[in-house]
Structures are given as structure tokens and as C-alpha cells.
Design a protein around this motif. Structure first.
Motif, mmCIF file in Angstrom:
data_model
loop_
_atom_site.group_PDB
_atom_site.id
_atom_site.type_symbol
_atom_site.label_atom_id
_atom_site.label_comp_id
_atom_site.label_asym_id
_atom_site.label_seq_id
_atom_site.Cartn_x
_atom_site.Cartn_y
_atom_site.Cartn_z
ATOM 1 N N ALA A 237 78.754 21.557 60.266
ATOM 2 C CA ALA A 237 79.708 19.673 59.887
ATOM 3 C C ALA A 237 79.332 19.371 61.179
ATOM 4 N N ILE A 238 78.994 18.116 60.392
ATOM 5 C CA ILE A 238 78.381 17.335 62.188
ATOM 6 C C ILE A 238 78.939 16.247 62.818
ATOM 7 N N SER A 239 79.627 15.504 63.020
ATOM 8 C CA SER A 239 79.869 14.187 62.899
ATOM 9 C C SER A 239 80.090 13.003 61.936
ATOM 10 N N GLY A 240 79.409 13.273 61.290
ATOM 11 C CA GLY A 240 78.468 12.146 60.259
ATOM 12 C C GLY A 240 78.823 12.515 58.961
ATOM 13 N N GLY A 241 78.548 14.297 58.943
ATOM 14 C CA GLY A 241 78.978 14.223 57.419
ATOM 15 C C GLY A 241 79.209 16.138 57.688
ATOM 16 N N ARG A 242 77.532 16.422 56.493
ATOM 17 C CA ARG A 242 77.834 17.837 56.203
ATOM 18 C C ARG A 242 76.293 18.204 56.007
ATOM 19 N N LEU A 243 76.052 19.228 56.766
ATOM 20 C CA LEU A 243 74.402 20.003 56.881
ATOM 21 C C LEU A 243 74.250 21.014 55.639
ATOM 22 N N PHE A 244 73.370 21.136 54.804
ATOM 23 C CA PHE A 244 73.138 22.287 54.226
ATOM 24 C C PHE A 244 72.017 22.536 54.505
ATOM 25 N N LEU A 245 71.445 24.121 54.974
ATOM 26 C CA LEU A 245 70.192 24.884 55.880
ATOM 27 C C LEU A 245 70.438 25.712 55.490
ATOM 28 N N PRO A 246 68.858 26.704 55.020
ATOM 29 C CA PRO A 246 68.577 27.801 54.214
ATOM 30 C C PRO A 246 69.731 28.904 56.059
ATOM 31 N N ARG A 247 70.514 29.554 54.789
ATOM 32 C CA ARG A 247 71.231 30.814 56.133
ATOM 33 C C ARG A 247 70.548 31.270 57.285
ATOM 34 N N MET A 248 71.976 30.273 57.468
ATOM 35 C CA MET A 248 71.441 31.084 59.579
ATOM 36 C C MET A 248 72.668 32.313 59.811
ATOM 37 N N SER B 105 66.819 10.949 71.373
ATOM 38 C CA SER B 105 66.701 10.160 70.078
ATOM 39 C C SER B 105 66.763 8.466 70.726
ATOM 40 N N ASP B 106 66.367 8.448 71.828
ATOM 41 C CA ASP B 106 65.392 7.179 72.394
ATOM 42 C C ASP B 106 64.654 6.828 70.798
ATOM 43 N N PRO B 107 64.848 6.027 70.985
ATOM 44 C CA PRO B 107 62.684 5.388 70.181
ATOM 45 C C PRO B 107 62.494 4.568 70.756
ATOM 46 N N GLY C 85 62.448 12.904 67.766
ATOM 47 C CA GLY C 85 63.303 13.357 66.246
ATOM 48 C C GLY C 85 64.413 13.254 66.575
ATOM 49 N N ALA C 86 65.846 13.373 66.639
ATOM 50 C CA ALA C 86 67.176 14.079 67.242
ATOM 51 C C ALA C 86 67.276 15.212 66.819
ATOM 52 N N VAL C 87 68.333 15.826 67.816
ATOM 53 C CA VAL C 87 69.352 16.849 68.298
ATOM 54 C C VAL C 87 70.510 16.451 68.522
ATOM 55 N N LEU C 88 71.452 17.282 67.178
ATOM 56 C CA LEU C 88 73.046 16.753 66.856
ATOM 57 C C LEU C 88 73.716 18.567 67.571
ATOM 58 N N PRO C 89 74.323 18.114 67.521
ATOM 59 C CA PRO C 89 75.571 18.998 67.707
ATOM 60 C C PRO C 89 75.953 19.269 66.708
ATOM 61 N N ALA C 90 75.919 20.731 66.356
ATOM 62 C CA ALA C 90 76.656 21.293 64.910
ATOM 63 C C ALA C 90 77.977 22.566 65.042
ATOM 64 N N ASP D 284 76.613 10.803 66.076
ATOM 65 C CA ASP D 284 74.658 11.262 66.519
ATOM 66 C C ASP D 284 74.337 9.988 65.952
ATOM 67 N N ARG D 285 72.589 10.216 66.657
ATOM 68 C CA ARG D 285 71.851 8.987 66.368
ATOM 69 C C ARG D 285 70.755 10.000 65.699
ATOM 70 N N LEU D 286 69.922 9.573 64.313
ATOM 71 C CA LEU D 286 69.447 9.733 64.053
ATOM 72 C C LEU D 286 68.010 8.974 63.506
ATOM 73 N N LEU D 287 66.415 9.596 64.142
ATOM 74 C CA LEU D 287 65.391 8.820 64.155
ATOM 75 C C LEU D 287 64.337 9.108 62.737
ATOM 76 N N ALA D 288 64.328 7.987 62.369
ATOM 77 C CA ALA D 288 63.397 8.116 60.667
ATOM 78 C C ALA D 288 62.352 7.974 61.089
ATOM 79 N N ARG D 289 61.233 8.062 60.533
ATOM 80 C CA ARG D 289 59.624 7.311 60.633
ATOM 81 C C ARG D 289 59.036 6.878 59.349
#
Length: 362
Positions: free
Chosen positions: A255-266, A222-224, A236-241, A323-328
Motif C-alpha cells: 500500500a502506497i499513498s497513490g494506490g497499490r504496488l505488486f512486487l515479487p514476494r517479500m 525524486s527531484d528532476p 528514480g524515486a523512493v516511495l514509503p510503503a 509521492d513523486r515518481l520520475l519517468a525517463r
């Protein structure tokens, strides 16, 4: 158990001069072709004698130029997996696997054939010859043979490079199981960002024989400043969840440190730990919580860095929880939003933009 490497060795056009430590887990040596990755891993294996330096495994020197120590390959007790499986074509899978046991020190505890076959899904392949195996199956046999030699560490030199995308997707879950269950440190050479994001716990980035960045995978990826190394499309970035729950509509809530993520079923059960790779070009930046969007994932955060490219685009680093995200985005968008370090923003991510191959176990 950890590996310490500090070596110097001349190559045509430049000199390999690296120093890093590989702790437990998977340490990925990342870099473009010709960066010196294979030179480093061959020096660790004992296949190449560096001009100077020291290599030690948990404090025990494998090579020390000043002390004139250079243990031969067989005394280093390292399992090496190459790009191709290098299996014996006239032997069955079972015989190829047990060949590795010949090199295991007597009386030393370690996994047996049944355990390794179960770990790598080889149970139904034991009586086949290599000629009847797919590329992914051959590599799994190579992993098993290395494990059955009861090594202190595994070395892997681009073991998936010769496989197509489908075979890579097939074998990556086995590598994750190997990482999580074997307890062995692994030095993994790759120039694939996707592989590194799924497998690595530590990343060492090489360029022209030099270490330009090293550290935990989440930080390095996640380092620019590393975008040039990884490429814009792969940034991009890798987030533990942690998997919070599965919903009836086919979505999985993380559940991630910054909130919630919804993904197609895992497939993993609730409570399981995972890692999610979010590409920079899949992140939209908003200056306030958006309304009326189809995107389910909106994470509040704070801009901590911006990095301009040579074209009209730029990379924005956003702190979301721990966590740290990257946006382009474009520079025009950054100026319109008045983005600067400290600016409060929201990162918007489409659920369907995160590919299944970018969701890892462990």
C-alpha cells in the motif's frame, strides 16, 4: 539529537563551503569523488580543523572558529567507521569489539557485547580472527566496535566502497537494523545512489564543495534537477510503503499513498513498513488507463514538472498521491502525449523491474 555544520575550508582547486543540518536517522552526504564529502566528515570527527565556521551536536559546539573551540577527537564521542574495517589482526572478533568499550564513558548506559553481537549477526564469529572473515563480516565488526564505544553519533565514510555487490547486499540489512534500532544519528558518506536510497532519511548533495540540494530522501531523490548528480541510469524515486498482504501466487501487495504496488514476494510480514526505489527508466507514461497489459502496477497521477536532457530524452516528474515518481521518456513521446504540468497521466511499472536490492526495510 541533531548535527549542525557550517564550515569553510580551502582545498586544491576549490573551497569547501557548506552549511546543513543532520537530524536523527541517516543523513547521507552524496557527491562524486572530489566533491568534499570526506573533508566534511573529517571536520566533524575532529581529524581536520576547518579554516572557519562552526560544528555543533545538539547545540554543543564541537568546533567554533570564532569562539576558539576545537574539541579533540576523544572528547567528541563520535564513532567513526572507515572504508576498511581497520581491525586488529592479532585480536579475535570478541577482543576487537570489546576494544571499543575502552572508550565508553564509565557509568553511561549503552548496548553491551551480547546486544551488539545479536544486532549485527556476530554471535558465531566472536572467536575468529579478522583474517578468517569476509569483507562484509569485517565491516560489521567495525560497526560493532564503534557502537560499543557508546558514541553520541556514528560517522561512516563510504563503509561499503571496498565490497563487491554480493557483500554489499549481505551487509545492507544490518545497516538498516543499526539505523532503526540504535537510535543514533548517522552521518553517512557515499557516492552510491542505491545505498543512499536504501539507508538515508536525509540527503545532502555536494558538488565542488557546495551544498546543491538538501532535504528528506524522498524529496531529493525524486527531484528532476538532481538527475545530473545521480546519473540517468540511477535516476528514480523512493516511495514509503506498507506491506498489505502476501498472495498465493508469489506476489506481495504494498500500500502506497497513490494506490497499490505488486512486487515479487517479500520476507517482511503484513503491516511492516518498507521503502521501494523505482527507477525512472522502468516507468512508462500513458495518457489514459491502459488495457490489456501484463504490467500489474498502474498508478494514476499528474505531471508536475518536465526536464529536458542534452539528448533526445527527458525526465517527467509525476505526483502519485503524496509521492513523486520520475519517468525517463523521449521528447517525441512527451510531445505525442502533450505532456505539460497539470496533465493527468498513468504511470505503468512492471513488477519484475523492481530489484530486491531496491526494496528497503524501515
Amino acid at each position: 539529537m541533531s548535527l549542525q555544520v557550517e564550515i569553510t575550508h580551502p582545498l586544491p582547486g576549490f573551497e569547501v563551503n557548506v552549511a546543513f543540518e543532520a537530524p536523527g536517522g541517516v543523513t547521507a552526504l552524496f557527491g562524486q569523488s572530489g566533491a568534499g564529502k570526506t573533508t566534511v566528515i573529517n571536520a566533524v570527527a575532529g581529524l581536520l580543523r576547518p579554516k572557519a565556521g562552526r560544528i555543533a551536536l545538539s547545540g554543543e559546539p564541537l568546533f567554533d572558529a570564532s569562539a576558539r573551540v576545537n574539541l579533540p577527537v576523544h572528547r567528541r564521542r563520535l564513532g567513526y567507521v572507515f572504508q576498511d574495517g581497520r581491525l586488529f589482526p592479532h585480536l579475535s572478533v570478541r577482543q576487537n569489539l570489546t576494544y571499543g568499550q575502552r572508550f565508553a564513558p564509565r557509568g553511561l548506559p549503552g548496548p553491551g557485547l551480547d546486544e551488539v553481537a545479536d544486532l549485527l549477526g556476530l554471535d558465531r564469529l566472536l572467536d575468529r580472527r579478522p583474517g578468517a572473515l569476509s569483507g562484509g563480516e569485517k565491516q560489521r565488526v567495525a560497526f560493532g566496535r564503534a557502537l560499543l564505544s557508546h558514541p553520541r553519533m556514528l560517522l561512516m565514510d563510504e563503509p561499503l566502497a571496498a565490497l563487491d555487490a554480493a557483500r554489499k547486499d549481505e551487509i545492507l540489512p544490518y545497516l538498516e537494523r543499526l539505523r532503526d534500532r540504535s537510535g543514533l544519528p548517522i552521518l553517512y558518506v557515499s557516492h552510491s545512489v542505491a545505498e543512499v536510497a536504501r539507508l538515508a532519511t536525509t540527503v545532502v548533495v555536494l558538488e565542488a564543495g557546495q551544498v546543491v540540494r538538501a532535504g528528506p530522501a524522498e524529496q531529493v531523490l525524486s527531484d528532476p534537477a538532481m538527475v545530473r548528480q545521480f546519473g540517468l541510469r540511477e535516476a528514480g524515486a523512493v516511495l514509503p510503503a506498507e506491506i498489505a498482504c502476501h498472495h498465493a501466487d508469489g506476489l506481495t501487495e504494498l500500500a502506497i499513498s497513490g494506490g497499490r504496488l505488486f512486487l515479487p514476494r517479500m520476507e517482511q510480514p503484513a503491516g511492516a513498513h518498507t521503502r521501494v526505489r523505482i527507477l525512472a527508466h522502468d516507468v512508462i507514461v500513458a495518457d489514459r488507463a491502459p488495457q490489456g497489459l501484463s504490467a500489474l502496477n498502474v498508478l494514476p497521477g499528474e505531471v508536475i514538472a518536465l526536464r529536458e536532457g542534452q539528448g533526445p530524452g527527458m525526465i517527467v516528474q509525476i505526483q502519485c498521491g503524496a509521492d513523486r515518481l520520475l519517468a525517463r521518456i523521449t521528447r517525441r513521446s512527451a510531445e505525442a502525449l502533450a505532456l505539460a504540468p497539470g496533465r493527468k497521466v498513468h504511470a505503468v511499472i512492471k513488477s519484475v523491474s523492481i530489484a530486491r536490492t531496491d526494496v528497503a526495510a524501515g
